[in-house]
Design a protein around this motif. Structure first.
Motif, PDB file in Angstrom:
ATOM      1  N   GLY A  65      -7.361  62.178  81.510  1.00 24.98           N
ATOM      2  CA  GLY A  65      -7.309  62.598  82.903  1.00 24.98           C
ATOM      3  C   GLY A  65      -8.686  62.635  83.539  1.00 24.98           C
ATOM      4  O   GLY A  65      -8.867  62.214  84.682  1.00 24.98           O
ATOM      5  N   MET A  66      -9.678  63.160  82.803  1.00 22.95           N
ATOM      6  CA  MET A  66     -11.046  63.178  83.309  1.00 22.95           C
ATOM      7  C   MET A  66     -11.527  61.762  83.607  1.00 22.95           C
ATOM      8  O   MET A  66     -12.117  61.496  84.665  1.00 22.95           O
ATOM      9  CB  MET A  66     -11.980  63.838  82.290  1.00 22.95           C
ATOM     10  N   THR A  67     -11.262  60.844  82.683  1.00 17.98           N
ATOM     11  CA  THR A  67     -11.667  59.446  82.866  1.00 17.98           C
ATOM     12  C   THR A  67     -11.001  58.837  84.086  1.00 17.98           C
ATOM     13  O   THR A  67     -11.632  58.108  84.862  1.00 17.98           O
ATOM     14  CB  THR A  67     -11.312  58.627  81.616  1.00 17.98           C
ATOM     15  N   HIS A  82      -4.583  52.336  84.361  1.00 18.46           N
ATOM     16  CA  HIS A  82      -4.997  52.544  85.753  1.00 18.46           C
ATOM     17  C   HIS A  82      -6.512  52.708  85.852  1.00 18.46           C
ATOM     18  O   HIS A  82      -7.139  52.205  86.799  1.00 18.46           O
ATOM     19  CB  HIS A  82      -4.300  53.776  86.326  1.00 18.46           C
ATOM     20  N   SER A  83      -7.100  53.403  84.881  1.00 13.24           N
ATOM     21  CA  SER A  83      -8.560  53.595  84.896  1.00 13.24           C
ATOM     22  C   SER A  83      -9.284  52.258  84.778  1.00 13.24           C
ATOM     23  O   SER A  83     -10.276  52.015  85.471  1.00 13.24           O
ATOM     24  CB  SER A  83      -8.976  54.534  83.753  1.00 13.24           C
ATOM     25  N   ILE A  84      -8.795  51.391  83.898  1.00 13.56           N
ATOM     26  CA  ILE A  84      -9.397  50.067  83.739  1.00 13.56           C
ATOM     27  C   ILE A  84      -9.256  49.264  85.020  1.00 13.56           C
ATOM     28  O   ILE A  84     -10.198  48.565  85.447  1.00 13.56           O
ATOM     29  CB  ILE A  84      -8.757  49.330  82.549  1.00 13.56           C
ATOM     30  N   LEU A  85      -8.089  49.361  85.660  1.00 19.67           N
ATOM     31  CA  LEU A  85      -7.884  48.653  86.930  1.00 19.67           C
ATOM     32  C   LEU A  85      -8.864  49.149  87.982  1.00 19.67           C
ATOM     33  O   LEU A  85      -9.471  48.339  88.704  1.00 19.67           O
ATOM     34  CB  LEU A  85      -6.446  48.859  87.398  1.00 19.67           C
ATOM     35  N   PHE A  86      -9.043  50.474  88.084  1.00 10.68           N
ATOM     36  CA  PHE A  86      -9.997  51.028  89.042  1.00 10.68           C
ATOM     37  C   PHE A  86     -11.414  50.548  88.736  1.00 10.68           C
ATOM     38  O   PHE A  86     -12.192  50.241  89.656  1.00 10.68           O
ATOM     39  CB  PHE A  86      -9.959  52.557  89.013  1.00 10.68           C
ATOM     40  N   LEU A 131     -11.641  56.778  89.435  1.00  9.32           N
ATOM     41  CA  LEU A 131     -11.148  56.706  90.819  1.00  9.32           C
ATOM     42  C   LEU A 131     -12.282  57.009  91.791  1.00  9.32           C
ATOM     43  O   LEU A 131     -12.416  56.338  92.831  1.00  9.32           O
ATOM     44  CB  LEU A 131     -10.002  57.704  91.008  1.00  9.32           C
ATOM     45  N   ALA A 132     -13.117  57.986  91.468  1.00 11.02           N
ATOM     46  CA  ALA A 132     -14.272  58.313  92.319  1.00 11.02           C
ATOM     47  C   ALA A 132     -15.240  57.144  92.395  1.00 11.02           C
ATOM     48  O   ALA A 132     -15.811  56.863  93.457  1.00 11.02           O
ATOM     49  CB  ALA A 132     -14.982  59.557  91.781  1.00 11.02           C
ATOM     50  N   LEU A 133     -15.436  56.434  91.285  1.00  6.23           N
ATOM     51  CA  LEU A 133     -16.294  55.253  91.287  1.00  6.23           C
ATOM     52  C   LEU A 133     -15.767  54.202  92.247  1.00  6.23           C
ATOM     53  O   LEU A 133     -16.525  53.622  93.040  1.00  6.23           O
ATOM     54  CB  LEU A 133     -16.404  54.688  89.871  1.00  6.23           C
ATOM     55  N   LEU A 134     -14.460  53.957  92.193  1.00  7.78           N
ATOM     56  CA  LEU A 134     -13.851  52.961  93.079  1.00  7.78           C
ATOM     57  C   LEU A 134     -14.017  53.360  94.542  1.00  7.78           C
ATOM     58  O   LEU A 134     -14.415  52.531  95.379  1.00  7.78           O
ATOM     59  CB  LEU A 134     -12.365  52.806  92.737  1.00  7.78           C
TER      60      LEU A 134
END
Length: 254
Positions: free
Chosen positions: A155-157, A236-240, A162-165
């Motif tokens: 969840g943290m990741t 989803h994290s990898i996609l972001f 998401l913030a990076l994106l």
């Protein structure tokens, strides 16, 4: 070069974005919570709060860490666009992909380090002060704390990626923090809706609260197994991360 960039990012995070101040706040909050729990237990004449100390303490401090890591990621990207220091990094003989990935990995390691530090303190406090009437052994307590930490990391990741994106898209610190934290605070709605409907299981926010879903079992699991939810979150994290790299590569920093 990658290690040099990560070292540089960590120095900026420590001195510029004040990790040490957050550590004081984090452990100050832990000590305050410990004192209040002891006080409440003494008045209530019950060990109920003490038994819940590890769960309530860990989940509360985990929220603080997640929010802080989102702010760290925002400062590492949007903050440097705003201040203009991103130009100094881009004149180096290094690709934009490597630069952004160094920021992502450094933020991940900072978050992991904060979780480990918090776990190493909250675990012995619980076992020494609040485990007197429980059959939980030190080994079992350690494994419980370890599971809490491992359940928190996907969840943290997700949220700091998401913030990076958003940061690469907006280049605005305030907008990035607000937009990234809206799903953090309201994502639990989908976890609740999953109890009544089928469709929320396909929304990633339904999965991120792994502690309450799989450890405490307060909600029904969206998918059949833990690893399915973990892979869904990481996918989803990898996609972001990929989208963020694509945007960062095309961004004009002049």
């Amino acid at each position: 070069m990658m290690l040099s960039l990560m070292k540089n990012e960590f120095k900026k995070a420590w001195y510029g974005r004040k990790i040490w101040i957050f550590l004081i706040v984090l452990f100050g909050s832990l000590l305050l919570g410990t004192g209040l729990t002891l006080l409440a237990d003494s008045f209530a004449g019950s060990v109920l709060l003490g038994q819940l100390f590890l769960v309530l303490g860990f989940t509360t401090l985990a929220q603080m860490i997640n929010i802080y890591v989102v702010i760290q990621m925002t400062g590492a990207v949007a903050g440097e666009f705003r201040s203009g220091t991103i130009k100094q990094l881009l004149i180096r003989p290094v690709s934009r992909h490597t630069l952004l990935f160094a920021k992502w990995v450094t933020t991940l390691l900072i978050g992991l380090g904060l979780y480990i530090a918090m776990s190493l303190v909250i675990y012995p406090i619980h076992m020494i002060l609040f485990n007197g009437d429980s059959s939980l052994s030190w080994g079992e307590g350690f494994l419980t704390t370890l599971r809490f930490m491992l359940y928190s990391l996907p969840g943290m990741t997700f949220y700091f990626t998401l913030a990076l994106l958003i940061a690469t898209l907006t280049r605005n610190t305030a907008i990035t923090i607000v937009v990234a934290l809206i799903p953090y605070f309201f994502g639990g709605i989908f976890t609740t809706l999953n109890e009544f409907f089928e469709w929320p299981k396909w929304i990633v926010l339904t999965h991120v609260d792994l502690i309450n879903i799989f450890e405490l079992q307060m909600f029904s699991a969206p998918f059949d197994g833990l690893w399915q939810s973990v892979l869904f979150i990481l996918g989803h994290s990898i996609l972001f991360l990929i989208l963020g790299h694509m945007l960062f590569k095309k961004r004009d920093v002049i």
